[in-house]
Design a protein around this motif. Structure first.
Motif, PDB file in Angstrom:
ATOM      1  N   ALA A 116       0.826  -1.210   0.000  1.00  0.00           N
ATOM      2  CA  ALA A 116       0.000   0.000   0.000  1.00  0.00           C
ATOM      3  C   ALA A 116       0.860   1.259   0.000  1.00  0.00           C
ATOM      4  N   ASP A 117       1.960   1.235   0.750  1.00  0.00           N
ATOM      5  CA  ASP A 117       2.826   2.409   0.813  1.00  0.00           C
ATOM      6  C   ASP A 117       3.449   2.699  -0.554  1.00  0.00           C
ATOM      7  N   SER A 118       3.920   1.674  -1.223  1.00  0.00           N
ATOM      8  CA  SER A 118       4.534   1.886  -2.530  1.00  0.00           C
ATOM      9  C   SER A 118       3.501   2.354  -3.552  1.00  0.00           C
ATOM     10  N   TYR A 119       2.263   1.848  -3.430  1.00  0.00           N
ATOM     11  CA  TYR A 119       1.209   2.279  -4.344  1.00  0.00           C
ATOM     12  C   TYR A 119       0.913   3.764  -4.158  1.00  0.00           C
TER      13      TYR A 119
END
Length: 427
Positions: A106-109
């Motif tokens: 989720a963080d990379s997205y």
């Protein structure tokens, strides 16, 4: 002995000469501190008033002075695109060097989307809204006098004007236009040139009218190389694609195999999976923020909602350059297709462009060109495909008389035919 002169003088005469002139010294009246302060204040007020009028006069005369003493008009040149084959190797090397195993969460997205939004915000600086000002009551526009709008791209700067590329549909039933930039400021615009054949128009906004605040919020868009766009590439669309200005969306290129055909040429079409409202306009960008496509209602003439498609920018660059320099786009009026090798072998057709149709009101029709003719030369240049024919036509100029050589099928096979054509323009 006294002379006659002495005898004539009376005793009172010397006294009269002594007091014949009176000398008087006038001393200035002393100025008090209060009076001195009042004078200084009065002088300061006069200085402020003079400064205000000087500033107002400067700003009032600035556009006029810039128009009188403006610099030379610069010729707009659109750089040619590089060969896709030459870049494939370098791209593959970069991919192989940066190929690493990374986990997506989720963080990379969120980081990916933040990066894309940042690039979209930068690209928006080169996007404007072009309005047709009719002066009529328009309830949809809340009685502003603006009847409709299309998306425009800041395509060039010639030193005197900012040049805006937009859809020519905004020119219908209008003779006044305005352009709204990214900062919300609107300026009067003039129609420089339009080409009804491709459905494009070029507008100009005087540089002298644009404020510093607007300059800091805009930029000239970079016209990218659409020949490098491949199926599956991530793209972003900006503009009036959904029935309202200021829209933004992301998607992928679903196809690059289709071509839009118009008189005297054709253009690659970039199809995407982005939702599109019929009649919408806008621009398609790659992830470097470069314009790779122009979204126009004339790409697919359909009233149904479908995926967004755009004219590939590389196939339009010559036309954009012609209009940006205030010249008419050459037009002959032939709807043609390339004579393939199969047609040569099976039907004995000569190499060239097969005339499918001729525009009824066109220089081609006036010159006597017919459906079924094969055009082999344009103004002395051999044309073996529709693309070389299009390039040869665009190298001419409206108003010139040129020679087209071709072949026409007769009872004994193809015979040579020559046509004298006065190049026109479709404006």
């Amino acid at each position: 002995m006294p002379n006659d002169r002495d005898q004539n003088l009376s005793p009172e005469e010397p006294e009269e000469k002594k007091y014949s002139f009176l000398q008087e010294t006038i001393k200035p009246k002393p100025i008090s501190r209060q009076q001195l302060a009042q004078q200084l204040v009065r002088i300061a007020i006069y200085g402020v008033i003079l400064g205000v009028f000087a500033c107002l006069g400067f700003f009032a005369l600035k556009p006029w002075m810039q128009d009188i003493f403006r610099g030379d008009l610069e010729t707009v040149t659109i750089p040619e695109d590089e060969d896709p084959a030459e870049t494939d190797e370098s791209v593959s090397e970069e991919v192989s060097q940066s190929d690493e195993n990374t986990s997506v969460n989720a963080d990379s997205y969120e980081k990916i989307m933040a990066s894309m939004n940042e690039r979209a915000s930068e690209a928006e600086k080169g996007i404007v809204s072009v309005q047709a000002v009719t002066g009529e009551m328009d309830w949809d526009a809340q009685m502003t006098g603006i009847s409709t709008s299309v998306t425009g791209v800041i395509a060039a700067d010639n030193g005197q004007e900012l040049l805006i590329l937009a859809d020519s549909s905004i020119c219908e039933k209008a003779n006044k236009w305005s352009v709204t930039f990214e900062d919300g400021a609107s300026y009067d615009a003039a129609l420089k040139k339009q080409d009804l054949n491709t459905g494009l128009a070029m507008f100009s906004v005087s540089r002298g009218n644009i404020t510093d605040a607007t300059w800091s919020a805009i930029k000239v868009s970079v016209l990218g190389n659409s020949n490098l766009v491949k199926q599956g590439d991530v793209v972003m669309s900006l503009g009036n694609m959904f029935g309202y200005p200021g829209g933004m969306s992301y998607g992928i290129v679903s196809s690059t195999d289709y071509r839009a055909v118009f008189y005297d040429g054709e253009c690659d079409v970039l199809s995407t999976d982005i939702t599109y409202e019929s009649g919408g306009t806008g621009a398609l960008f790659n992830m470097e923020g470069e314009v790779v496509g122009i979204v126009s209602s004339s790409v697919w003439k359909t009233d149904e909602q479908s995926g967004l498609s755009a004219y590939a920018i590389s196939d339009l660059k010559t036309i954009i350059e012609i209009m940006a320099n205030g010249e008419s786009v050459p037009y002959i009026g032939i709807h043609g297709t390339t004579v393939t090798q199969a047609l040569k072998d099976e039907q004995g057709m000569p190499s060239g462009v097969y005339v499918v149709d001729v525009d009824p009101d066109s220089p081609a029709m006036e010159a006597g060109i017919q459906s079924g003719d094969v055009i082999c030369q344009v103004d002395g240049k051999d044309v073996g495909s529709i693309s070389t024919y299009q390039s040869a036509v665009l190298e001419t100029a409206a108003g010139r008389v040129i020679r087209l050589q071709g072949r026409r099928l007769g009872t004994d096979g193809y015979v040579e035919v020559d046509f004298s054509v006065t190049v026109g323009s479709k404006e």
